[in-house]
Design an enzyme around this catalytic site. Structure first.
Site: not given
Length: 320
Positions: A56, A140
């Site tokens: 992010y 992830h």
């Protein structure tokens, strides 16, 4: 804010979690002061579960979240991040990130699910966050990497870190039901964060996930399916899973809104409440960019629809 536990971990998650992708300038820039104020608003509202990732904003989300939480009692909140993407220098540097975050392009992401890569990722996340421990680490998007054996390799490395006391819980963060089922069935992970697959519009394999989880609990993310369920009356141009919504899904969302309205509820209220109708779901993680979005999501989370709504949706063949 009510909590649900993650069995076997000692962790309790508030039933609304803070998704920090927006702190990494997802799609548009967010000023530092707004990012800090948003985390402050979440804390004041009682949210005590915060989720981020190196992905992010090329680490910006982790840095901002850590800074905003600094000074808060560390034992009073649960913090999660993710592994699988290492941040390395981009040569030559680019003006902007080539992904969906509005940040400088001096770094780039490199898939790495090896034991050494996972350990390096955790160390670097600890440094960016400025904390002494991470509570939950997720593998992830291993399904998106194209790396053979990525999920199992990273899960093994995370479990090792959990056994060493570095982490309290480990899991997978994905929108792929198959990837989550694989790790839940084949490894000793503690949870799975499922994005977009425990929602009013996409829940066909929830029972499979719950069966594979057994006594473990899931974390539901992307409960609004990228925006389609986030407004009382979605119109043409709304997005489903970050793409333009097909007409049939748009129509279905509006039929759900009709039933919700008849029961004194709204579509986003029902969308946020739905995952917690399953005892096997611990919490919902929702992205929040501003203090106003925090207030809106907290209001939705605390105004539960009547139980009769779910029976009405099933009777109308709008829920399995």
């Amino acid at each position: 804010m009510r909590e649900r536990g993650l069995p076997g971990t000692g962790l309790r998650l508030t039933e609304l979690g803070f998704g920090a992708a927006s702190l990494g300038n997802l799609y548009v820039e967010t000023p530092d002061e707004v990012a800090a104020a948003t985390v402050d608003a979440a804390w004041e509202a009682g949210i005590r579960y915060f989720d981020t990732a190196p992905h992010y904003g090329l680490g910006l989300s982790e840095r901002r979240l850590g800074a905003a939480l600094r000074g808060r009692p560390r034992d009073e909140y649960v913090l999660s991040t993710k592994v699988g993407r290492l941040l390395v220098p981009r040569v030559p540097p680019a003006d902007r990130d080539d992904d969906i975050f509005e940040v400088p392009g001096d770094l780039t992401r490199r898939w790495d699910f090896t034991r050494d890569g996972v350990r390096r990722s955790i160390d670097e996340s600890l440094a960016r966050l400025g904390v002494d421990r991470i509570d939950i680490a997720y593998v992830h998007d291993p399904d998106a990497s194209g790396v053979p054996g990525a999920a199992a390799s990273a899960a093994e490395a995370l479990i090792e870190l959990r056994e060493e006391g570095v982490l309290r819980a480990v899991g997978i963060g994905t929108n792929s039901v198959d990837a989550a089922l694989h790790l839940l069935s084949e490894t000793d992970i503690d949870t799975a964060m499922i994005a977009g697959r425990v929602t009013l519009l996409d829940h066909g394999r929830v029972e499979e996930l719950l069966a594979a989880a057994g006594t473990r609990r899931l974390v539901a993310a992307a409960v609004f399916n990228g925006g389609l369920l986030a407004v009382p009356r979605p119109a043409s141009g709304a997005h489903f899973d970050y793409r333009p919504a097909p007409d049939e899904l748009l129509a279905r969302a509006n039929r759900i809104a009709d039933v919700a309205q008849a029961h004194g509820a709204t579509l986003p209220q029902a969308a946020l409440a739905y995952p917690l109708t399953f005892p096997g779901v611990a919490t919902r993680v929702v992205g929040m960019r501003t203090p106003e979005e925090v207030s809106a999501n907290v209001a939705l989370a605390t105004a539960e629809p009547p139980a009769a709504l779910w029976d009405a949706l099933r009777a109308a063949s709008l829920l399995d």
